[in-house]
Design a protein around this motif. Structure first.
Motif, short mmCIF file in Angstrom:
data_model
loop_
_atom_site.label_atom_id
_atom_site.label_comp_id
_atom_site.label_asym_id
_atom_site.label_seq_id
_atom_site.Cartn_x
_atom_site.Cartn_y
_atom_site.Cartn_z
N ALA A 220 0.86 -1.18 0.00
CA ALA A 220 0.00 0.00 0.00
C ALA A 220 0.90 1.23 0.00
O ALA A 220 1.87 1.30 0.76
N TYR A 222 0.61 5.35 0.53
CA TYR A 222 -0.35 6.33 1.03
C TYR A 222 0.36 7.62 1.41
O TYR A 222 1.59 7.67 1.57
N VAL A 235 -4.96 6.86 0.56
CA VAL A 235 -4.37 5.68 -0.07
C VAL A 235 -4.25 5.93 -1.56
O VAL A 235 -5.25 6.08 -2.26
N LEU A 253 -3.76 -0.04 7.84
CA LEU A 253 -4.18 1.31 7.42
C LEU A 253 -5.24 1.88 8.37
O LEU A 253 -5.25 3.09 8.63
#
Length: 401
Positions: A220, A222, A235, A253
């Protein structure tokens, strides 16, 4: 007033680059930064660009590259990825876009590519050229204080903090695994990866540089931003090759401290809202299109993808812009299609943009028929057609262009 007849469409040259950049900055309301200019030139070679010129001045532009795109059945197809379409505000309503698109599509036909795709800045322009929305996305905001996972939701773990520099090869590898699973996702070329890892300033929109979470099967990217005295995790990209990685990344997250909300884009079949005790914590803030598609060669495009059910029907496809239409017999057995021109009477009649809408699985044929986009000569044929085109996984855009 300048007429379209005074405008010439030709291939671009290196000398046209400054004028092309100025036109795109004007059209899209932005400025290229020095940190992305060279990468942009690598991604979009000038020899693939077409320009419209009026008295030596560039007043229109389009370009493309050949993309590898996943289609239903985890097959791939080569497609023309069109970008940078712009006409100077001084030259609107004069047929320049049509001239550019005619030249663009003639080249795509010459290249033998069965599909053309692009990300559109406006939704009302491209239907007349045979395009339709092929992938949809949903922007969400998650109230961090209400985001509790159900007791039955497992915690796979395995997520670590990382930097872009140390995780670059892992990110590319995971993306490739994810992309090969997901209809509509494109392979990402080196120049585009360069833009990701350069973390271009213009793309931050006032937020921080990228933070990175990695999992053996996912990652991920972000940013943190502050708006109206609220702390937000934004994100940018979450790619997971397994459901365990998807869940593990979202658990982290949604557990970051000093955060009021988390913003992201998800596909229609993302299980995230169902993982939480309060699904209302996930609020939809925008529903829109992320990819448009046009079928350039009906038999080639329809035989490139897999199907969910057997089918034997005849389609009458009208192409208002090019000559890809006609009557086609489409036969599917065990997911594999055969498609060829035929003289048999059609059971379903529609414009070619309907095939673009259906191609990756974002829309249902029965809904388009209810909207009078498909003329049905045989009701059982519509039912079989609708079932054949459904997909096990909703399509997603791989990267914006």
């Amino acid at each position: 007033m300048t007429s379209a007849k005074s405008v010439t469409v030709r291939s671009a040259t290196e000398q046209d680059r400054p004028a092309i950049a100025a036109l795109q900055e004007t059209g899209f309301g932005m400025r290229y930064g020095d940190d992305e200019r060279a990468l942009h030139h690598q991604l979009w070679p000038v020899e693939r660009a077409l320009v419209a010129v009026d008295n030596g001045r560039v007043v229109g532009h389009t370009t493309d590259i050949t993309m590898t795109v996943t289609v239903p059945g985890q097959h791939t197809v080569r497609a023309a990825g069109v970008s940078g379409v712009a006409v100077a505000p001084t030259h609107r309503r004069r047929g320049i876009l049509r001239e550019l698109y005619t030249a663009q599509h003639e080249r795509t036909e010459s290249d033998g590519l069965p599909l053309t795709v692009f990300t559109a800045s406006e939704a009302t322009i491209y239907g007349r050229f045979g395009y339709d929305t092929a992938i949809l996305d949903t922007a969400i905001t998650i109230d961090r204080r209400r985001a509790e996972f159900r007791p039955s939701t497992p915690d796979p773990g395995g997520v670590e903090l990382a930097t872009l520099a140390e995780s670059a090869s892992h990110i590319e590898e995971v993306y490739g695994r994810w992309q090969r699973q997901v209809p509509g996702a494109q392979a990402r070329p080196a120049a585009k990866w360069g833009m990701v890892f350069a973390d271009v300033e213009r793309h931050r929109d006032g937020a921080t540089s990228l933070f990175v979470l990695v999992h053996p099967d996912g990652y991920a990217l972000y940013r943190r931003r502050y708006r109206d005295h609220r702390s937000i995790v934004s994100v940018v990209e979450l790619r997971a090759a397994t459901q365990q990685a998807h869940l593990a990344l979202w658990r982290v997250l949604l557990s970051i401290d000093l955060v009021d909300s988390v913003e992201a884009e998800i596909s229609d079949d993302d299980p995230l809202p169902y993982l939480l005790t309060d699904s209302r914590a996930v609020r939809v803030t925008r529903r829109g299109d992320s990819l448009w598609a046009r079928v350039m060669d009906v038999p080639a495009a329809l035989t490139a993808r897999a199907y969910r059910h057997d089918l034997d029907t005849v389609l009458a496809v009208h192409d208002p812009f090019r000559s890809a239409g006609g009557e086609f017999a489409l036969r599917v057995r065990d997911g594999v299609a055969e498609c060829e021109p035929t003289t048999r009477p059609a059971e379903l009649v529609f414009d070619i943009n309907v095939l673009g809408a259906l191609y990756f699985g974002a829309h249902r044929a029965r809904v388009l028929a209810a909207a009078h986009r498909i003329r049905v000569e045989d009701v059982p044929a519509l039912r079989a057609f609708d079932e054949a085109f459904t997909t096990d996984r909703m399509p997603e855009l791989g990267w914006f262009f």
